[in-house]
Scaffold this motif. Structure first.
Motif, short mmCIF file in Angstrom:
data_model
loop_
_atom_site.label_atom_id
_atom_site.label_comp_id
_atom_site.label_asym_id
_atom_site.label_seq_id
_atom_site.Cartn_x
_atom_site.Cartn_y
_atom_site.Cartn_z
N ARG A 41 0.83 -1.21 0.00
CA ARG A 41 0.00 0.00 0.00
C ARG A 41 0.86 1.25 0.00
O ARG A 41 0.56 2.23 -0.70
CB ARG A 41 -0.93 -0.01 1.20
CG ARG A 41 -2.06 -1.00 1.08
CD ARG A 41 -3.00 -0.93 2.27
NE ARG A 41 -4.00 -1.98 2.18
CZ ARG A 41 -4.26 -2.85 3.14
NH1 ARG A 41 -3.61 -2.80 4.28
NH2 ARG A 41 -5.18 -3.77 2.96
N LYS A 43 3.91 1.53 -1.15
CA LYS A 43 4.52 1.64 -2.47
C LYS A 43 3.54 2.25 -3.49
O LYS A 43 3.89 3.13 -4.26
CB LYS A 43 4.97 0.26 -2.95
CG LYS A 43 5.71 0.26 -4.25
CD LYS A 43 6.15 -1.15 -4.61
CE LYS A 43 6.82 -1.19 -5.96
NZ LYS A 43 7.21 -2.56 -6.34
N HIS A 44 2.30 1.79 -3.44
CA HIS A 44 1.28 2.33 -4.35
C HIS A 44 0.99 3.80 -4.03
O HIS A 44 0.80 4.60 -4.95
CB HIS A 44 -0.01 1.52 -4.27
CG HIS A 44 0.07 0.18 -4.94
ND1 HIS A 44 0.38 0.03 -6.27
CD2 HIS A 44 -0.10 -1.07 -4.46
CE1 HIS A 44 0.39 -1.24 -6.58
NE2 HIS A 44 0.11 -1.95 -5.50
N GLN A 45 0.98 4.14 -2.75
CA GLN A 45 0.73 5.52 -2.35
C GLN A 45 1.86 6.43 -2.82
O GLN A 45 1.61 7.54 -3.32
CB GLN A 45 0.58 5.62 -0.82
CG GLN A 45 0.12 6.96 -0.34
CD GLN A 45 -1.28 7.32 -0.81
OE1 GLN A 45 -2.12 6.46 -1.02
NE2 GLN A 45 -1.53 8.60 -0.97
N VAL A 46 3.11 5.96 -2.69
CA VAL A 46 4.26 6.75 -3.15
C VAL A 46 4.19 6.95 -4.66
O VAL A 46 4.40 8.06 -5.16
CB VAL A 46 5.59 6.06 -2.74
CG1 VAL A 46 6.77 6.68 -3.46
CG2 VAL A 46 5.77 6.13 -1.23
N GLU A 47 3.86 5.90 -5.38
CA GLU A 47 3.74 5.99 -6.84
C GLU A 47 2.63 6.97 -7.23
O GLU A 47 2.78 7.78 -8.14
CB GLU A 47 3.47 4.61 -7.44
CG GLU A 47 3.42 4.59 -8.94
CD GLU A 47 4.74 4.90 -9.60
OE1 GLU A 47 4.72 5.37 -10.75
OE2 GLU A 47 5.80 4.69 -8.98
N LEU A 48 1.52 6.91 -6.51
CA LEU A 48 0.40 7.81 -6.78
C LEU A 48 0.81 9.26 -6.52
O LEU A 48 0.49 10.15 -7.32
CB LEU A 48 -0.79 7.43 -5.90
CG LEU A 48 -2.09 8.17 -6.14
CD1 LEU A 48 -2.59 7.95 -7.56
CD2 LEU A 48 -3.13 7.73 -5.14
N GLU A 49 1.54 9.51 -5.46
CA GLU A 49 1.99 10.88 -5.16
C GLU A 49 2.98 11.37 -6.21
O GLU A 49 2.96 12.54 -6.59
CB GLU A 49 2.61 10.94 -3.76
CG GLU A 49 1.60 10.76 -2.65
CD GLU A 49 0.49 11.79 -2.67
OE1 GLU A 49 0.76 12.98 -2.94
OE2 GLU A 49 -0.66 11.40 -2.42
N LYS A 50 3.85 10.50 -6.69
CA LYS A 50 4.78 10.87 -7.76
C LYS A 50 4.00 11.29 -9.01
O LYS A 50 4.33 12.29 -9.66
CB LYS A 50 5.71 9.71 -8.09
CG LYS A 50 6.81 9.48 -7.11
CD LYS A 50 7.67 8.32 -7.58
CE LYS A 50 8.74 7.96 -6.58
NZ LYS A 50 9.55 6.82 -7.02
N LEU A 51 2.99 10.50 -9.34
CA LEU A 51 2.19 10.81 -10.53
C LEU A 51 1.43 12.12 -10.35
O LEU A 51 1.32 12.91 -11.29
CB LEU A 51 1.23 9.67 -10.83
CG LEU A 51 1.87 8.38 -11.33
CD1 LEU A 51 0.83 7.27 -11.41
CD2 LEU A 51 2.56 8.57 -12.66
N ARG A 52 0.93 12.36 -9.15
CA ARG A 52 0.23 13.62 -8.89
C ARG A 52 1.17 14.81 -9.02
O ARG A 52 0.82 15.85 -9.58
CB ARG A 52 -0.40 13.61 -7.50
CG ARG A 52 -1.64 12.78 -7.41
CD ARG A 52 -2.25 12.81 -6.03
NE ARG A 52 -3.47 12.01 -5.99
CZ ARG A 52 -3.91 11.40 -4.91
NH1 ARG A 52 -3.25 11.50 -3.77
NH2 ARG A 52 -5.01 10.69 -4.96
#
Length: 118
Positions: A41, A43-52
């Motif tokens: 979770r 890792k997915h949150q970090v990836e989501l923040e990078k994309l944002r």
């Protein structure tokens, strides 16, 4: 209520699937064999923040480009009005004035005419 029943059914199906996959893989149920979902979770949150963050950067760049486009469009309109006024004063069609300006610009860039006033 129907949605809750549907979700509970899906959860039961997933639990059965997990049990079947554990059996197939030879993994016994018990302590220490579970998957730590917190890291996944995170890792997915970090990836989501990078994309944002990337999206915000692109939106800022787009905004800057739009402002530049509008500024250049305004400059082009001012130049066109100026060219039209000069053509009217010289009693020359705008197309001929544009051609003369292009020739003058080409001569300004020609090294053979360096320093000469065109």
């Amino acid at each position: 209520m129907a949605q809750r029943n549907t979700r509970e059914g899906q959860l039961a199906d997933l639990a059965e699937e997990v049990a079947w996959l554990r059996q197939k893989a030879g993994v016994e149920e018990g302590a220490g064999t579970g998957v730590d979902l917190s890291q996944l979770r995170l890792k997915h949150q970090v990836e989501l923040e990078k994309l944002r963050a990337a999206n915000m950067g692109l939106e800022e760049e787009l905004s800057g480009l739009e402002e530049e486009r509008l500024r250049l469009k305004k400059q082009l309109r001012v130049k066109a009005l100026g060219r039209g006024e000069r053509a009217a004063l010289l009693e020359v069609p705008v197309e001929k004035l544009a051609a003369l300006e292009e020739m003058a610009s080409a001569l300004d860039q020609d090294p053979d005419f360096e320093g000469a006033r065109v």
